[in-house]
Design a protein around this motif. Structure first.
Motif, PDB file in Angstrom:
ATOM      1  N   UNK A   7       1.053  -8.930   1.623  1.00  0.00           N
ATOM      2  CA  UNK A   7       0.706  -7.515   1.537  1.00  0.00           C
ATOM      3  C   UNK A   7      -0.797  -7.353   1.696  1.00  0.00           C
ATOM      4  N   UNK A   8      -1.203  -6.281   2.348  1.00  0.00           N
ATOM      5  CA  UNK A   8      -2.623  -5.966   2.456  1.00  0.00           C
ATOM      6  C   UNK A   8      -3.123  -5.488   1.100  1.00  0.00           C
ATOM      7  N   UNK A   9      -4.398  -5.706   0.855  1.00  0.00           N
ATOM      8  CA  UNK A   9      -4.951  -5.327  -0.446  1.00  0.00           C
ATOM      9  C   UNK A   9      -6.393  -4.875  -0.294  1.00  0.00           C
ATOM     10  N   UNK A  10      -6.831  -4.149  -1.273  1.00  0.00           N
ATOM     11  CA  UNK A  10      -8.217  -3.742  -1.383  1.00  0.00           C
ATOM     12  C   UNK A  10      -8.740  -4.336  -2.686  1.00  0.00           C
ATOM     13  N   UNK A  30      -5.758   5.150  -1.381  1.00  0.00           N
ATOM     14  CA  UNK A  30      -4.615   5.317  -0.472  1.00  0.00           C
ATOM     15  C   UNK A  30      -5.002   6.074   0.790  1.00  0.00           C
ATOM     16  N   UNK A  31      -6.113   6.806   0.736  1.00  0.00           N
ATOM     17  CA  UNK A  31      -6.541   7.614   1.878  1.00  0.00           C
ATOM     18  C   UNK A  31      -7.465   6.854   2.825  1.00  0.00           C
ATOM     19  N   UNK A  32      -7.828   5.624   2.500  1.00  0.00           N
ATOM     20  CA  UNK A  32      -8.711   4.862   3.368  1.00  0.00           C
ATOM     21  C   UNK A  32      -8.009   4.558   4.698  1.00  0.00           C
ATOM     22  N   UNK A  33      -8.694   4.780   5.817  1.00  0.00           N
ATOM     23  CA  UNK A  33      -8.053   4.619   7.135  1.00  0.00           C
ATOM     24  C   UNK A  33      -7.438   3.244   7.367  1.00  0.00           C
ATOM     25  N   UNK A  34      -8.090   2.175   6.905  1.00  0.00           N
ATOM     26  CA  UNK A  34      -7.562   0.848   7.177  1.00  0.00           C
ATOM     27  C   UNK A  34      -6.374   0.486   6.298  1.00  0.00           C
ATOM     28  N   UNK A  35      -6.052   1.279   5.287  1.00  0.00           N
ATOM     29  CA  UNK A  35      -4.881   1.034   4.446  1.00  0.00           C
ATOM     30  C   UNK A  35      -3.763   2.036   4.727  1.00  0.00           C
TER      31      UNK A  35
END
Length: 84
Positions: free
Chosen positions: A2-5, A75-80
């Motif tokens: 999963x992608x993560x920040x 959640x609003x970040x373009x890369x996510x």
């Protein structure tokens, strides 16, 4: 996978309910639910234990994270946006 920040300034780590379900994680019974402050205020969340692997073969094992019940700003970040 999963992608993560990774928020290096955060005091607690959280994961989404979708990731919890996809990974089949169960709450840790030995850890009391904790208070988490998110974008929509304070809420109580159970703890989950995860292993985290980063590029360069860097791995953190048995990290306790909380379920993210907020509608977090991240959640609003373009890369996510397309990876949720």
């Amino acid at each position: 996978m999963h992608s993560a920040l990774w928020d290096t300034g955060a005091t607690r780590s959280v994961i989404t309910p979708r990731v919890i379900e996809a990974c089949g994680l169960k709450p840790l019974g030995s850890i009391k639910p904790t208070l988490v402050q998110g974008g929509n205020g304070v809420y109580q969340s159970e703890g989950y234990q995860v292993n985290l692997s980063l590029p360069g073969k860097v791995t953190f094992q048995e990290i306790v994270v909380s379920k993210d019940l907020s509608e977090g700003w991240w959640r609003k970040l373009p890369f996510l946006r397309d990876k949720q």
